[in-house]
Scaffold this motif. Structure first.
Motif, PDB file in Angstrom:
ATOM      1  N   TYR A  34       0.777  -1.153   0.056  1.00 48.37           N
ATOM      2  CA  TYR A  34      -0.074   0.094  -0.081  1.00 48.37           C
ATOM      3  C   TYR A  34       0.839   1.253  -0.066  1.00 48.37           C
ATOM      4  CZ  TYR A  34      -3.923   3.151   0.626  1.00 48.37           C
ATOM      5  OH  TYR A  34      -4.735   4.048   0.685  1.00 48.37           O
ATOM      6  N   GLY A  37       0.094   7.464  -2.462  1.00 51.41           N
ATOM      7  CA  GLY A  37       0.297   8.886  -1.723  1.00 51.41           C
ATOM      8  C   GLY A  37       1.525   9.077  -0.945  1.00 51.41           C
ATOM      9  N   ALA A  75      -3.483   7.205  -7.787  1.00 50.73           N
ATOM     10  CA  ALA A  75      -4.758   7.347  -7.090  1.00 50.73           C
ATOM     11  C   ALA A  75      -5.533   6.372  -7.094  1.00 50.73           C
ATOM     12  CB  ALA A  75      -5.275   8.682  -7.588  1.00 50.73           C
ATOM     13  N   ALA A  78      -5.577   3.528  -4.647  1.00 50.96           N
ATOM     14  CA  ALA A  78      -6.188   3.978  -3.636  1.00 50.96           C
ATOM     15  C   ALA A  78      -7.852   4.124  -3.351  1.00 50.96           C
ATOM     16  CB  ALA A  78      -5.707   5.188  -2.703  1.00 50.96           C
ATOM     17  N   ARG A  79      -8.138   4.726  -4.496  1.00 50.01           N
ATOM     18  CA  ARG A  79      -9.527   5.065  -4.624  1.00 50.01           C
ATOM     19  C   ARG A  79     -10.510   3.777  -5.114  1.00 50.01           C
ATOM     20  NH1 ARG A  79     -10.681  10.609  -6.555  1.00 50.01           N
ATOM     21  NH2 ARG A  79     -12.216   9.913  -7.956  1.00 50.01           N
ATOM     22  N   TRP A  83     -10.010  -1.253  -2.742  1.00 47.29           N
ATOM     23  CA  TRP A  83     -11.419  -1.838  -2.454  1.00 47.29           C
ATOM     24  C   TRP A  83     -11.714  -3.028  -3.261  1.00 47.29           C
ATOM     25  CZ3 TRP A  83     -12.499  -0.133   1.959  1.00 47.29           C
ATOM     26  CH2 TRP A  83     -12.167   0.971   2.554  1.00 47.29           C
ATOM     27  N   ARG A 107      -3.166   9.411   3.883  1.00 47.86           N
ATOM     28  CA  ARG A 107      -3.778  10.044   2.863  1.00 47.86           C
ATOM     29  C   ARG A 107      -5.358   9.329   2.677  1.00 47.86           C
ATOM     30  NH1 ARG A 107       0.316  13.119  -0.140  1.00 47.86           N
ATOM     31  NH2 ARG A 107       1.164  14.396   1.535  1.00 47.86           N
ATOM     32  N   ASN A 108      -5.457   8.229   3.195  1.00 48.07           N
ATOM     33  CA  ASN A 108      -6.552   7.474   3.093  1.00 48.07           C
ATOM     34  C   ASN A 108      -6.793   6.741   4.419  1.00 48.07           C
ATOM     35  OD1 ASN A 108      -8.720   6.019   2.102  1.00 48.07           O
ATOM     36  ND2 ASN A 108      -8.095   5.223   0.236  1.00 48.07           N
ATOM     37  N   ALA A 111      -9.033   3.495   4.113  1.00 45.79           N
ATOM     38  CA  ALA A 111      -8.467   2.129   3.831  1.00 45.79           C
ATOM     39  C   ALA A 111      -7.700   1.475   5.235  1.00 45.79           C
ATOM     40  CB  ALA A 111      -7.312   2.575   2.554  1.00 45.79           C
TER      41      ALA A 111
END
Length: 302
Positions: A34, A37, A75, A78-79, A83, A107-108, A111
């Motif tokens: 992960y 960001g 991005a 992460a976005r 998921w 930044r998230n 998550a």
């Protein structure tokens, strides 16, 4: 040049019997990097944009400016990609280790919370996703400490494992000296955990893999389709499973949110988990579980 001496002998012809739980032939470790960001960006004071592991293979980084295309590819991981991977693993009830960049989690936070709620192991992966070879020792030490704090705060439990990826000569000693880690995975040299010396005492290494890894989608002559990766994972598993009848082995599968999280690639993960479940003989475990088993079953000499 380096604090680490090369060991080209390892366990040799007679590796130890891993004695995995349930008599498993293979311990399978799924790892999700992960990083989104935490990559290079002039907004962070970096000289260039990120030039590594994105879809435009071989494109040079932008010096002194932003590369908005590359930023949006990161991005996506992460976005959306995270998921999709989360849903796939949940459908299989599969455990996971996350190599988490501290700044990426910040930044998230949604998550990060989902990782904790899923019961995943979250290991440290640096404060930022950068090359630490030329980072001053005191800065790297501070980054390790800050990553520990970030993971503990956002996930709900401090990391007990570490993987920098692009290490300095000081990384292993700093990780061992921090005092709270069971293992690091900055090594690719074996099919079983092993001990080395760090900071004057035995230190456990749970080796990782860059061959059974989705990053090969983003290098020349690597994977092209999900079938490419799935075939390689199945071949790796079947070889280790056969060898494991006498000497059980370990298999690492490396993944990234922005890579295998794409809809055309996720089938490699889904298909592999179906194959492992159908064949049997595997202990799908987090790296923490593997490390704790090894420390208890094969403690360091002395």
């Amino acid at each position: 040049m380096s604090e680490q001496q090369r060991d080209l002998a390892g366990y040799g012809a007679e590796p130890p019997h891993a004695a995995w739980p349930g008599g498993a032939r293979v311990a399978v470790s799924l790892v999700l990097n992960y990083e989104e960001g935490g990559e290079q960006n002039v907004l962070e004071g970096d000289r260039t944009s990120e030039g590594y592991l994105h879809e435009i293979v071989g494109a040079p980084p932008v010096t002194g400016g932003r590369d908005l295309n590359v930023e949006s590819m990161f991005a996506y991981g992460a976005r959306a990609g995270f998921w999709r991977i989360h849903r796939t693993l949940a459908a299989h009830g599969a455990p996971l280790t996350v190599y988490a960049v501290g700044q990426a989690l910040e930044r998230n936070p949604a998550a990060a919370g989902a990782m904790g709620a899923a019961g995943w192991e979250v290991a440290g992966h640096g404060r930022r996703w950068i090359d630490y070879r030329h980072v001053p020792e005191e800065v790297e030490r501070a980054d390790i400490a800050r990553t520990v704090e970030t993971v503990g705060r956002l996930v709900g439990r401090r990391p007990v494992g570490w993987y920098t990826g692009r290490t300095s000569a000081n990384t292993r000693r700093l990780v061992a000296g921090e005092g709270g880690f069971l293992y690091d995975s900055d090594d690719y040299s074996d099919d079983l955990p092993f001990y080395t010396e760090a900071g004057g005492r035995p230190h456990l290494v749970v080796p990782y893999s860059l061959d059974a890894n989705d990053f090969k989608f983003l290098i020349v002559h690597g994977f092209t389709t999900a079938d490419d990766m799935l075939a390689y994972l199945v071949d790796t598993f079947e070889t280790l499973r056969a060898e494991g009848a006498e000497r059980p082995r370990m298999m690492s599968v490396g993944m990234h949110c922005r890579i295998i999280g794409r809809p055309g690639r996720i089938r490699a993960l889904d298909g592999f988990l179906k194959h492992v479940a159908a064949r049997g003989g595997a202990w799908v475990a987090t790296r923490e579980q593997i490390a704790r088993h090894w420390l208890a079953t094969h403690p360091p000499a002395g």
